[in-house]
Motif scaffolding. Structure first.
Motif, PDB file in Angstrom:
ATOM      1  N   THR A 113       0.167  -7.863  11.554  1.00 38.09           N
ATOM      2  CA  THR A 113       0.288  -8.092  12.858  1.00 38.09           C
ATOM      3  C   THR A 113       2.119  -8.288  13.348  1.00 38.09           C
ATOM      4  O   THR A 113       2.709  -7.116  14.006  1.00 38.09           O
ATOM      5  CB  THR A 113       0.079  -9.250  13.958  1.00 38.09           C
ATOM      6  OG1 THR A 113       0.408 -10.230  13.700  1.00 38.09           O
ATOM      7  CG2 THR A 113      -2.070  -8.835  13.688  1.00 38.09           C
ATOM      8  N   ILE A 114       2.966  -8.586  12.283  1.00 36.09           N
ATOM      9  CA  ILE A 114       4.138  -8.680  12.757  1.00 36.09           C
ATOM     10  C   ILE A 114       4.674  -6.708  11.855  1.00 36.09           C
ATOM     11  O   ILE A 114       5.592  -6.532  12.584  1.00 36.09           O
ATOM     12  CB  ILE A 114       5.021  -9.102  11.421  1.00 36.09           C
ATOM     13  CG1 ILE A 114       4.337 -10.941  11.460  1.00 36.09           C
ATOM     14  CG2 ILE A 114       6.509  -8.616  11.002  1.00 36.09           C
ATOM     15  CD1 ILE A 114       4.882 -12.128   9.988  1.00 36.09           C
ATOM     16  N   PHE A 115       4.160  -5.822  11.195  1.00 38.96           N
ATOM     17  CA  PHE A 115       4.272  -5.054  10.709  1.00 38.96           C
ATOM     18  C   PHE A 115       3.618  -4.285  11.970  1.00 38.96           C
ATOM     19  O   PHE A 115       4.947  -2.767  12.437  1.00 38.96           O
ATOM     20  CB  PHE A 115       3.261  -4.418   9.290  1.00 38.96           C
ATOM     21  CG  PHE A 115       4.120  -4.342   8.262  1.00 38.96           C
ATOM     22  CD1 PHE A 115       5.413  -4.972   7.667  1.00 38.96           C
ATOM     23  CD2 PHE A 115       3.093  -5.376   7.281  1.00 38.96           C
ATOM     24  CE1 PHE A 115       6.019  -5.681   6.557  1.00 38.96           C
ATOM     25  CE2 PHE A 115       3.766  -5.863   6.151  1.00 38.96           C
ATOM     26  CZ  PHE A 115       4.942  -5.888   5.838  1.00 38.96           C
ATOM     27  N   ALA A 116       3.080  -4.180  12.360  1.00 39.56           N
ATOM     28  CA  ALA A 116       2.578  -3.483  14.265  1.00 39.56           C
ATOM     29  C   ALA A 116       3.223  -3.167  14.536  1.00 39.56           C
ATOM     30  O   ALA A 116       3.914  -2.593  15.694  1.00 39.56           O
ATOM     31  CB  ALA A 116       1.207  -3.676  13.979  1.00 39.56           C
ATOM     32  N   GLY A 117       3.792  -5.043  15.361  1.00 43.63           N
ATOM     33  CA  GLY A 117       5.120  -4.791  15.785  1.00 43.63           C
ATOM     34  C   GLY A 117       6.471  -4.368  16.062  1.00 43.63           C
ATOM     35  O   GLY A 117       7.009  -4.153  16.850  1.00 43.63           O
ATOM     36  N   VAL A 118       6.985  -4.667  14.604  1.00 42.68           N
ATOM     37  CA  VAL A 118       7.999  -4.033  14.517  1.00 42.68           C
ATOM     38  C   VAL A 118       8.475  -2.364  14.312  1.00 42.68           C
ATOM     39  O   VAL A 118       9.246  -2.115  15.026  1.00 42.68           O
ATOM     40  CB  VAL A 118       8.442  -4.703  13.031  1.00 42.68           C
ATOM     41  CG1 VAL A 118       9.488  -3.333  11.882  1.00 42.68           C
ATOM     42  CG2 VAL A 118       8.749  -6.262  12.849  1.00 42.68           C
ATOM     43  N   TYR A 119       6.659  -2.414  14.049  1.00 41.93           N
ATOM     44  CA  TYR A 119       7.025  -0.454  14.046  1.00 41.93           C
ATOM     45  C   TYR A 119       7.130  -0.146  15.752  1.00 41.93           C
ATOM     46  O   TYR A 119       7.398   0.670  16.065  1.00 41.93           O
ATOM     47  CB  TYR A 119       5.372   0.414  13.091  1.00 41.93           C
ATOM     48  CG  TYR A 119       6.349   0.200  12.222  1.00 41.93           C
ATOM     49  CD1 TYR A 119       7.044   1.059  11.142  1.00 41.93           C
ATOM     50  CD2 TYR A 119       4.852  -0.662  10.890  1.00 41.93           C
ATOM     51  CE1 TYR A 119       7.051   1.321   9.818  1.00 41.93           C
ATOM     52  CE2 TYR A 119       5.676  -0.195   9.389  1.00 41.93           C
ATOM     53  CZ  TYR A 119       6.567   0.780   9.442  1.00 41.93           C
ATOM     54  OH  TYR A 119       6.614   1.231   7.713  1.00 41.93           O
ATOM     55  N   TYR A 120       6.202  -1.015  16.092  1.00 40.41           N
ATOM     56  CA  TYR A 120       6.004  -0.816  18.014  1.00 40.41           C
ATOM     57  C   TYR A 120       7.324  -1.199  18.712  1.00 40.41           C
ATOM     58  O   TYR A 120       7.694  -0.069  19.462  1.00 40.41           O
ATOM     59  CB  TYR A 120       4.797  -1.920  18.453  1.00 40.41           C
ATOM     60  CG  TYR A 120       4.284  -1.735  19.703  1.00 40.41           C
ATOM     61  CD1 TYR A 120       3.795  -0.100  19.843  1.00 40.41           C
ATOM     62  CD2 TYR A 120       4.987  -2.547  20.549  1.00 40.41           C
ATOM     63  CE1 TYR A 120       3.815   0.164  21.454  1.00 40.41           C
ATOM     64  CE2 TYR A 120       4.572  -2.190  22.105  1.00 40.41           C
ATOM     65  CZ  TYR A 120       3.794  -1.449  22.612  1.00 40.41           C
ATOM     66  OH  TYR A 120       3.853  -1.118  23.639  1.00 40.41           O
ATOM     67  N   TRP A 121       7.808  -1.929  18.071  1.00 41.16           N
ATOM     68  CA  TRP A 121       9.312  -2.311  18.869  1.00 41.16           C
ATOM     69  C   TRP A 121      10.785  -1.810  18.278  1.00 41.16           C
ATOM     70  O   TRP A 121      11.624  -2.059  18.648  1.00 41.16           O
ATOM     71  CB  TRP A 121       9.186  -3.342  19.371  1.00 41.16           C
ATOM     72  CG  TRP A 121       8.375  -3.836  20.431  1.00 41.16           C
ATOM     73  CD1 TRP A 121       8.275  -3.804  21.932  1.00 41.16           C
ATOM     74  CD2 TRP A 121       7.205  -4.893  20.353  1.00 41.16           C
ATOM     75  NE1 TRP A 121       7.751  -4.315  22.507  1.00 41.16           N
ATOM     76  CE2 TRP A 121       6.620  -4.856  21.973  1.00 41.16           C
ATOM     77  CE3 TRP A 121       6.807  -5.440  19.670  1.00 41.16           C
ATOM     78  CZ2 TRP A 121       5.414  -5.672  22.022  1.00 41.16           C
ATOM     79  CZ3 TRP A 121       5.751  -6.042  19.789  1.00 41.16           C
ATOM     80  CH2 TRP A 121       4.816  -6.115  21.282  1.00 41.16           C
ATOM     81  N   PHE A 122      10.753  -1.283  17.532  1.00 42.02           N
ATOM     82  CA  PHE A 122      10.721  -0.798  16.590  1.00 42.02           C
ATOM     83  C   PHE A 122      12.688   0.517  17.330  1.00 42.02           C
ATOM     84  O   PHE A 122      13.445   0.318  17.629  1.00 42.02           O
ATOM     85  CB  PHE A 122      10.541   0.174  15.290  1.00 42.02           C
ATOM     86  CG  PHE A 122      12.199   0.678  14.396  1.00 42.02           C
ATOM     87  CD1 PHE A 122      12.975  -0.265  14.092  1.00 42.02           C
ATOM     88  CD2 PHE A 122      12.847   2.048  14.486  1.00 42.02           C
ATOM     89  CE1 PHE A 122      14.343   0.195  13.138  1.00 42.02           C
ATOM     90  CE2 PHE A 122      13.525   2.655  13.786  1.00 42.02           C
ATOM     91  CZ  PHE A 122      14.632   1.383  13.011  1.00 42.02           C
ATOM     92  N   LEU A 174      -2.781   1.916  13.033  1.00 42.02           N
ATOM     93  CA  LEU A 174      -3.149   1.872  11.973  1.00 42.02           C
ATOM     94  C   LEU A 174      -2.854   0.237  11.550  1.00 42.02           C
ATOM     95  O   LEU A 174      -3.510   0.028  10.764  1.00 42.02           O
ATOM     96  CB  LEU A 174      -2.645   2.270  10.251  1.00 42.02           C
ATOM     97  CG  LEU A 174      -2.876   3.785  11.156  1.00 42.02           C
ATOM     98  CD1 LEU A 174      -2.192   4.629   9.993  1.00 42.02           C
ATOM     99  CD2 LEU A 174      -4.265   4.561  10.688  1.00 42.02           C
ATOM    100  N   PHE A 175      -1.603  -0.124  11.619  1.00 39.06           N
ATOM    101  CA  PHE A 175      -1.461  -1.795  11.477  1.00 39.06           C
ATOM    102  C   PHE A 175      -2.761  -2.451  12.388  1.00 39.06           C
ATOM    103  O   PHE A 175      -3.178  -3.882  11.996  1.00 39.06           O
ATOM    104  CB  PHE A 175      -0.268  -2.237  11.112  1.00 39.06           C
ATOM    105  CG  PHE A 175       0.724  -1.528   9.449  1.00 39.06           C
ATOM    106  CD1 PHE A 175       0.195  -2.836   8.816  1.00 39.06           C
ATOM    107  CD2 PHE A 175       1.759  -0.525   9.966  1.00 39.06           C
ATOM    108  CE1 PHE A 175       1.008  -2.654   7.719  1.00 39.06           C
ATOM    109  CE2 PHE A 175       1.811  -0.490   8.378  1.00 39.06           C
ATOM    110  CZ  PHE A 175       1.750  -1.598   7.848  1.00 39.06           C
ATOM    111  N   ALA A 176      -2.772  -1.992  13.278  1.00 39.31           N
ATOM    112  CA  ALA A 176      -3.212  -3.427  13.813  1.00 39.31           C
ATOM    113  C   ALA A 176      -5.444  -3.075  13.998  1.00 39.31           C
ATOM    114  O   ALA A 176      -5.279  -4.015  13.974  1.00 39.31           O
ATOM    115  CB  ALA A 176      -3.034  -2.606  15.551  1.00 39.31           C
TER     116      ALA A 176
END
Length: 643
Positions: A478-487, A429-431
């Protein structure tokens, strides 16, 4: 009397002692030089503060132990054996000391950057409270200038740029099959420069005359005639810039020299390509902002005349020169704040649509094209500055041209999504939110490339809307997408996807309600960087402030979700997203030295939907070639229990 062990060993106790020594050094050196030069008074608070701003951080770094190994080597003593005592995290305390593990440093970077996001966001709430209705509220014009200047500076230099470095620090060595970064000690030093820079900028509020108030651009000669607080900005930016350069050099050497066997450049994940391109930009461009602030420091502290507006009597300063030097860094800096996000979006969209990236090589080449073109457009920020009019036309043309490689990326992402099996979870969704917001920001950017339109809206809220659509709607999504993705990979825990979706929709809706109307009042003539405004803009500003407060509250959902999930979320599998890239082929969180066996790369990183496709296998190169020929691969041990 022997020195206590706590003061001899690197750490917070020794750092506190070294801070006192550093201040004493600054005090003594300043008084000695002023006495030798017959300056009066000998005790000058401003002079002592300026020297202390440089000396105390350096002494602090030495006290923390960021340079012990180098000092040991410089003293001519035999090299000490590396016992890896400063590598890896075994408890939460290890995140509060100098650590050489790239994964620990990545988390240090990321958490520290989000702290400065929260502080900068609180300052944004103060700005919107001031502007909720016409007239002066609770801030004086000088205080308002200081608040919006520190707000912008923290979010650019202490959040957006370093948080991308944090995510890449954690992920990039894993992605290329490396055990760590090329220079682990330099990596640790580059992190510890960051909180010092942020603390220095916040401490400017305590300086006589208040914080720096010349905006994040610090235009001269305004910045050279400001009170002492302005120098906190000049030195803080130098520290943040040194951190960026050290990190970029580390990334370049790591990517070039430490790739796993079989990983050619065209088998690199696009996140690695993005950070390679960003690092080139940082290494080339960042020295220019360092130079600009060094000149400001010399003008302010030692009465040089680089930017003196009054020529004659030996003063041959050039005010416009500051803007040329500053924007030669700061427009590439826009792409320093965007390119890593492009890499994150490529990773998320490929995995969440279960399709190969459309036009992989063109995506990689477009990143390099942005690096080159990014240095040809700086003066479009200066159309109303008084520079030579003839330079406007070529800058307008290059600004329009730079939209082409960005457009290539947008179309490639859309083509990747086309007929994909979309998993609309929080990272996806963030992407998708990024694609929408950044496209809108790009359209207003092309509008601003046109000279007549730019002149009309320059110094209005249209500019505020544009930069927030690019840096909030672009970078932060993109930062939120990355944090959620690699969390899951970073913490070994899964986040609450329901809360993540609440976070996304509140952010998406109220971001648009906050910054969308700014386009309208900007075209109508509302000036930016003012603490009060005409009453005809009152209704829109009240609406914007109300939306901004809810947007700020939406961030608290993210903070709660991350903290609660980190403490007690469900255990994450090694590969919860079923990704092909190497970081998903090890446990969550990864082992201290990343891989029990060096992986061998045998295919591309995005071959989703291709039967039997594998990116990397854990066999020696010769055996890997035989396995490829035979069509048989070994499943990584970390995945066996989860398949």
């Amino acid at each position: 009397m022997p020195i206590p062990a706590k003061l001899r060993a690197p750490g917070w106790y020794r750092a506190a002692l070294f801070d006192l020594i550093g201040f004493g050094f600054a005090f003594g050196l300043t008084v000695l030089i002023r006495w030798l030069m017959h300056e009066h008074p000998v005790l000058d608070g401003n002079a002592i503060t300026i020297v202390a701003l440089i000396a105390v951080p350096l002494f602090f770094l030495a006290g923390m132990g960021t340079a012990d190994y180098w000092f040991y080597w410089a003293a001519g003593k035999p090299s000490r054996a590396e016992d890896h005592s400063s590598h890896g995290a075994h408890s939460w305390r290890d995140y509060f000391r100098v650590n050489t593990d790239h994964k620990v440093i990545g988390i240090q970077y990321t958490v520290t950057s989000f702290f400065f996001l929260l502080v900068g966001g609180l300052l944004a709430m103060l700005i919107r409270a001031q502007l909720a209705k016409p007239g002066m509220q609770f801030l004086t014009p000088e205080q308002y200038n200081g608040v919006f200047s520190v707000h912008a500076t923290l979010l650019i230099f202490l959040f957006v740029i370093p948080v991308f470095a944090g995510l890449a620090n954690f992920v990039l060595p894993l992605m290329i099959g490396a055990p760590d970064m090329a220079f682990p000690r330099l990596n640790a030093l580059s992190y510890w420069l960051l909180p010092l820079a942020g603390l220095m900028m916040l401490m400017s509020f305590l300086a006589p005359g208040g914080s720096f108030a010349s905006g994040w651009t610090a235009y001269a000669p305004l910045s050279t005639t400001m009170p002492l607080g302005q120098l906190f900005f000049s030195v803080g930016v130098q520290l943040a810039g040194a951190s960026s350069i050290a990190t970029a050099l580390n990334f370049l050497v790591t990517i070039i020299t430490m790739r796993a066997p079989g990983m050619s450049f065209f088998r690199l994940p696009l996140l690695v390509w993005a950070n390679f391109s960003t690092s080139l930009l940082v290494v080339i461009a960042t020295p220019f902002i360092a130079a600009s602030q060094f000149f400001v420091l010399l003008d302010s502290a030692l009465h040089f005349h680089f930017f003196d507006a009054f020529v004659g009597a030996g003063r041959d300063g050039n005010v416009i020169m500051y803007q040329h030097v500053f924007w030669f860094y700061s427009h590439p800096a826009v792409y320093i704040m965007m390119l890593p996000g492009f890499g994150i979006i490529s990773e998320v969209i490929a995995v969440k649509s279960r399709k190969p990236i459309f036009g992989y090589r063109m995506m990689a080449f477009s990143l390099l094209a942005i690096v080159v073109l990014g240095f040809t457009v700086w003066a479009h920020h200066m159309f109303v500055s008084g520079m030579s009019p003839w330079i406007r036309i070529p800058m307008m043309i290059t600004t329009a041209i730079i939209a082409i490689p960005t457009g290539i990326k947008i179309f490639s992402w859309l083509a990747t999504l086309w007929r994909g099996v979309l998993h609309l979870d929080t990272p996806m969704l963030f992407a998708l939110g990024f694609l929408t917001m950044f496209t809108l920001g790009g359209i207003s950017g092309v509008m601003l490339a046109m000279i007549p339109f730019d002149i009309h809206v320059s110094q209005t809220y249209f500019i505020v809307a544009h930069i927030h659509y690019v840096l909030f709607g672009g970078s932060l999504f993109t930062i939120f997408a990355g944090v959620y993705y690699w969390f899951p990979k970073m913490t070994g825990r899964m986040f609450d996807d329901r809360l993540g979706k609440w976070h996304f929709w509140m952010t998406f809706i109220f971001f648009n309600l906050t910054f969308g109307p700014m386009h309208l009042i900007g075209i109508q003539g509302m000036p930016r960087r003012v603490a009060e405004y005409a009453s005809k803009f009152a209704a829109w500003n009240l609406f914007i402030s109300f939306s901004a407060f809810i947007l700020g509250l939406s961030t608290l959902i993210f903070v709660y979700n991350i903290v609660a999930s980190w403490r007690g979320g469900p255990r994450a599998a090694a590969n919860p997203w079923r990704g092909l890239t190497l970081e998903w082929q090890v446990s969550s969180p990864p082992p201290i030295f990343n891989f029990d066996a060096v992986p061998t790369v045998v295919g591309g990183p995005y071959e989703y939907g291709v039967p039997g496709a594998v990116h990397g296998i854990f066999k020696p190169p010769v055996e890997a070639e035989q396995a490829v020929a035979a069509g048989s691969f070994t499943t990584p041990p970390s995945q066996k229990s989860h398949e």
